[in-house]
Design a protein around this motif. Structure first.
Motif, short mmCIF file in Angstrom:
data_model
loop_
_atom_site.label_atom_id
_atom_site.label_comp_id
_atom_site.label_asym_id
_atom_site.label_seq_id
_atom_site.Cartn_x
_atom_site.Cartn_y
_atom_site.Cartn_z
N VAL A 1 19.25 105.60 98.56
CA VAL A 1 18.01 106.00 97.88
C VAL A 1 17.20 106.86 98.84
O VAL A 1 17.04 106.53 99.99
N ASN A 2 16.67 107.96 98.35
CA ASN A 2 15.80 108.81 99.17
C ASN A 2 14.35 108.35 98.99
O ASN A 2 13.53 109.04 98.39
N MET B 1 9.51 109.21 97.48
CA MET B 1 8.95 108.50 96.33
C MET B 1 7.54 108.03 96.63
O MET B 1 7.21 107.69 97.76
N VAL C 1 14.38 111.98 91.89
CA VAL C 1 15.58 111.47 92.55
C VAL C 1 16.76 112.36 92.18
O VAL C 1 16.71 113.11 91.21
N ASP C 2 17.82 112.25 92.95
CA ASP C 2 18.98 113.12 92.77
C ASP C 2 19.91 112.72 91.63
O ASP C 2 20.63 113.55 91.10
N MET D 1 20.69 106.69 91.66
CA MET D 1 19.63 106.54 92.65
C MET D 1 18.38 105.96 91.99
O MET D 1 17.70 105.10 92.56
N LYS D 2 18.09 106.40 90.80
CA LYS D 2 16.94 105.92 90.04
C LYS D 2 17.09 104.43 89.75
O LYS D 2 16.17 103.64 90.00
N ALA E 1 16.69 102.35 92.94
CA ALA E 1 15.29 102.24 93.38
C ALA E 1 14.56 101.16 92.58
O ALA E 1 13.81 100.36 93.15
N LEU F 1 10.28 107.59 87.65
CA LEU F 1 11.12 108.50 88.43
C LEU F 1 11.82 109.47 87.49
O LEU F 1 12.21 109.11 86.39
#
Length: 106
Positions: free
Chosen positions: A54-55, A59, A74-75, A79-80, A83, A100
Motif C-alpha cells: 500500500v502506498n 493517503m 491508489v494504483d 491496493m484500495k 488499505a 479512495l
C-alpha cells in the motif's frame, strides 16, 4: 529525541491548541474523543505507510469518533481493498469510509 517522543509531543501540542471541546449536539468531540481519534489516525497512517503493498504515504486519513475516512488515489483495486483492511484492523476503529480512488491507467 526518538520518534515516539516527537509523536507524543506533537499530539500534546495539538491538544493544547485545540482546547476543550464540548459534547452538546453530538457533532463536537470531547477532549477524550479527540485524543482517541488522534491516536487512531496516527496508528492507521503508520501502518499504511509501513505496508509494502500500500502506498500509504500518499493517503489522507481523517478520524471522527472512531470512524476512519481514507482519502486519496491508489494504483489498483487491490491496493484500495488492502488499505481498508488495514484501517479496519486498528483497535478503536468503529468503521471505515472508503473515499479512495483508483488511478486510471494511461
Amino acid at each position: 529525541m526518538g520518534k515516539t517522543t516527537l509523536l507524543m509531543a506533537a499530539i500534546a501540542g495539538v491538544l493544547l491548541i485545540s482546547g476543550c471541546q464540548s459534547y452538546r449536539d453530538g457533532k463536537s468531540r470531547t477532549v477524550g474523543e479527540f485524543t482517541d481519534d488522534t491516536a487512531i489516525q496516527v496508528r492507521v497512517k503508520s501502518k499504511l505507510v509501513r505496508a509494502p503493498d500500500v502506498n500509504g504515504a500518499r493517503m489522507n486519513i481523517e478520524v471522527k469518533k472512531g470512524v476512519v475516512t481514507l482519502l486519496g488515489r491508489v494504483d489498483s483495486p487491490e491496493m484500495k481493498a488492502r488499505a481498508v483492511e488495514i484501517a479496519q484492523s486498528i483497535k478503536g476503529v468503529t468503521s471505515v469510509e472508503d473515499r479512495l480512488r483508483v488511478k486510471e491507467k494511461k
